[in-house]
Each structure stands twice: as structure tokens, then as C-alpha cells.
Design a protein around this motif. Structure first.
Motif, PDB file in Angstrom:
ATOM      1  N   THR A  16       0.850  -1.195   0.000  1.00 11.17           N
ATOM      2  CA  THR A  16       0.000   0.000   0.000  1.00 11.17           C
ATOM      3  C   THR A  16       0.887   1.248   0.000  1.00 11.17           C
ATOM      4  N   VAL A  40      -1.106  -0.933  -4.454  1.00  9.41           N
ATOM      5  CA  VAL A  40      -2.294  -0.219  -3.990  1.00  9.41           C
ATOM      6  C   VAL A  40      -1.933   1.230  -3.671  1.00  9.41           C
ATOM      7  N   ALA A  41      -2.706   2.141  -4.196  1.00 12.31           N
ATOM      8  CA  ALA A  41      -2.670   3.567  -3.848  1.00 12.31           C
ATOM      9  C   ALA A  41      -3.947   4.158  -4.419  1.00 12.31           C
ATOM     10  N   ASP A  68      -8.383   3.257  -1.794  1.00 15.40           N
ATOM     11  CA  ASP A  68      -8.080   4.066  -0.621  1.00 15.40           C
ATOM     12  C   ASP A  68      -8.158   3.149   0.588  1.00 15.40           C
ATOM     13  N   VAL A  69      -7.117   3.109   1.391  1.00 16.97           N
ATOM     14  CA  VAL A  69      -7.096   2.177   2.523  1.00 16.97           C
ATOM     15  C   VAL A  69      -8.152   2.514   3.572  1.00 16.97           C
ATOM     16  N   VAL A  75     -10.391  -2.352   0.351  1.00 15.72           N
ATOM     17  CA  VAL A  75      -9.225  -3.108   0.816  1.00 15.72           C
ATOM     18  C   VAL A  75      -9.502  -4.609   0.774  1.00 15.72           C
ATOM     19  N   HIS A  94       2.642  -2.202   4.377  1.00 18.37           N
ATOM     20  CA  HIS A  94       1.633  -1.149   4.479  1.00 18.37           C
ATOM     21  C   HIS A  94       2.306   0.192   4.779  1.00 18.37           C
ATOM     22  N   ALA A  96       0.873   3.320   3.303  1.00 23.56           N
ATOM     23  CA  ALA A  96      -0.006   4.428   2.924  1.00 23.56           C
ATOM     24  C   ALA A  96      -0.128   5.433   4.061  1.00 23.56           C
ATOM     25  N   VAL A 126      -6.546  -2.898   6.641  1.00 22.93           N
ATOM     26  CA  VAL A 126      -5.576  -3.816   6.047  1.00 22.93           C
ATOM     27  C   VAL A 126      -5.432  -5.073   6.906  1.00 22.93           C
TER      28      VAL A 126
END
Length: 299
Positions: A16, A40-41, A68-69, A75, A94, A96, A126
Motif C-alpha cells: 500500500t 495499492v494507492a 483508498d485504505v 481493501v 503497508h 499508505a 488492512v
């Protein structure tokens, strides 16, 4: 046992915050190990750039999943996609995070809550998605990028400190809760100043953009520490030689620390550029500012 790759099965890792800074550097490091990557972003444009970089560096396969986390359902879909695509998920790195400068009384409530949500609720989302997969597999590793500011505070950084103190408390609890699952690990890596774009992408109500306080480390150096946790899990690794000294001063000499931290922070950690109030990338991706490295020289 930490997850390990074999000639027939490369590691599958979800990253992320993969579009910029430490997350992007972590993607590069994992690609060099031939990993299968799920990126992921919030923004697809930057993720596609990073995916191309990962393939050039030797990644076995790369999947781009904009999310978006803070969106728990998104997620969960990303984790489900990783397992469906590769048959398993060995690790999550992770990283982010967003950041805001300014006194607590000056940072708008919405910005304060957004920064904290990304760190605290994002990490919880997450964990909720990944840990059940790890338990079913009998192994897996969650590595969370923390911060020196998860252990100390500084004026004008209260929003970020609140986010990171909460995140580290959550990580410590997760570490206790997976003790009943041999082979499942949760680690944290806490960098100090790092040469990434987060400082000038941050929101600010401090009359200035930020800059990393010295000593400044490269994103690649921190990423190596993140990736090393896959082989050697640790509760918390301070990624910065000055971190233990600063933490000791905060805990053992609080009056001296509080007298010095304000002037030192303004001298070393603010650009002094008279920046107007800005929401930065707190509420949305800004692809033009995404990169692995920032404007400074890192060790």
C-alpha cells in the motif's frame, strides 16, 4: 517462520502507498527479488508507472489495484483479488499515509480526521483483510511503516503524531493477538527523516511547507529495512541512527526536550517558504507530486 520464496513460487506481496516514497521504493526492492506484486494507492496513473518500473526491475508479475485504505470494502476486494490471482498472499507492506502541518487549533477538523483515518483506520482495514488469509495459510507477514513521531511529539505535527501514535498502539495490539497463530507475524519499521515527497505533498496550515529533519535517509534505505522484516520479523525497528537518542530525550528529559523541540523543529523541519494554507494530497491523489525520492539528499 517468515514467508519465503522458492524457485517455483516467488513471494506474493501487497504494497500500500505504492505510488510514492517508501512504498514505491519497497516495490522496487521487492521487484529485485522477483516477487509477485499487488500495488495499492489512490491513483491509477502513478500506480501504472510504478508497475512498469517493477517489471523492468524483475518482478514476476504485477497487478495494479487503485484503492483508498480508508475504504474497508475496497481493501477487502484488493486482498481477495491477490488471493484469486496468485493463490495466496505471503505479505503486506503497508506504507499508505498522508500528513498535515499546523497547530491543532489551526488544522481543520476534516483534515485532522482524514490524516488519522488513513493511519489508524487504514491500518485496521488492512489487518482485518490480510490476517484471516494469513491464519488460513498458516503463515504470512504484515509490515507496517511507522514513524519516529509514533514515539515522540513535535509542535505543528500534532495531527501526524496522533495518527502514528494510534497506529503503533494498534500494531502492538495486533502483535499480541497473533501470538496464537504460529507463522503469522506483524512488524513495524519507524523511520526518521526520509527523502520522499510526503513533506511537500502534505497539507499545511503552518505558513510553510515541510522538509525532512536531519539526518535524512533515502527511501531505498528504509525500504531495505521493510523488506528485511520478511526474513527477520521484529516488533519495532527504528530506521534511523538518531531515533533512539531523540526518544530517550523525550522520555528521560521531557522539560529539556519540550524547550528545544520547537526552535529545532522550525529551523530544521520547515522550509520557511511562506506557503499559503493547502490541503495537499490529504483528500485525494496528486499524481504530479508522486515519486520515490524527494528534493533532498538521503543517506
Amino acid at each position: 517462520m517468515p514467508p519465503s520464496a522458492t524457485p517455483s513460487r516467488p513471494l506474493t506481496v501487497l504494497v500500500t502507498g505504492a505510488s510514492s516514497g517508501i512504498g514505491r521504493a519497497t516495490v522496487h526492492a521487492l521487484a529485485g527479488r522477483g516477487a509477485q506484486l499487488v500495488l495499492v494507492a489512490r491513483g491509477r496513473e502513478s500506480l501504472e508507472e510504478v508497475a512498469a518500473e517493477a517489471r523492468e526491475r524483475g518482478a514476476a508479475e504485477v497487478v495494479v489495484c487503485p484503492a483508498d485504505v480508508t475504504d474497508a470494502d475496497a481493501v477487502q476486494r484488493v486482498v481477495d483479488t491477490a488471493v484469486a490471482q496468485f493463490g495466496r498472499l505471503d505479505a503486506v507492506a503497508h506504507s499508505a499515509q498522508t500528513m498535515a502541518y499546523g497547530r491543532i487549533e489551526d488544522v481543520p477538523r476534516e483534515a485532522f480526521e482524514a490524516v488519522v483515518d488513513t493511519s489508524l483506520h487504514g491500518t485496521a482495514n488492512v489487518a482485518r483483510a490480510a490476517l484471516p488469509v494469513f491464519r488460513r495459510q498458516g503463515r504470512g507477514h504484515l509490515v507496517v511503516v511507522s514513524s519516529l513521531l509514533a514515539s515522540v511529539t513535535a509542535p505543528l505535527m500534532g495531527t501526524y503524531a496522533a495518527a502514528k501514535w494510534g497506529q503503533l498502539g494498534l500494531v502492538r495490539t495486533l502483535q499480541q493477538e497473533v501470538r496464537d497463530a504460529p507463522g503469522v507475524d506483524v512488524s513495524a519499521v519507524a523511520p526518521g527523516g526520509v527523502n520522499t515527497p510526503i513533506y511537500y505533498q502534505a497539507a499545511t496550515w503552518a505558513g510553510s511547507t515541510g522538509r525532512p529533519p536531519p539526518p535524512v535517509y533515502s527511501a531505498d534505505r528504509v525500504a531495505r529495512s521493510v523488506v528485511a522484516r520478511l526474513d527477520r520479523p521484529r516488533r519495532l525497528v527504528q530506521s534511523g541512527v538518531a531515533n533512539p537518542v531523540v526518544i530517550a530525550g523525550f522520555r528521560l528529559l521531557p522539560a529539556v526536550y519540550d524547550a528545544l523541540v520547537g526552535p529545532l523543529f522550525r529551523w530544521f523541519a520547515l522550509a520557511g517558504d511562506g506557503a499559503s494554507p493547502s490541503e495537499g494530497n490529504v483528500f485525494g491523489s496528486r499524481p504530479s507530486g508522486n515519486a520515490r525520492d524527494g528534493r533532498w539528499r538521503g543517506l
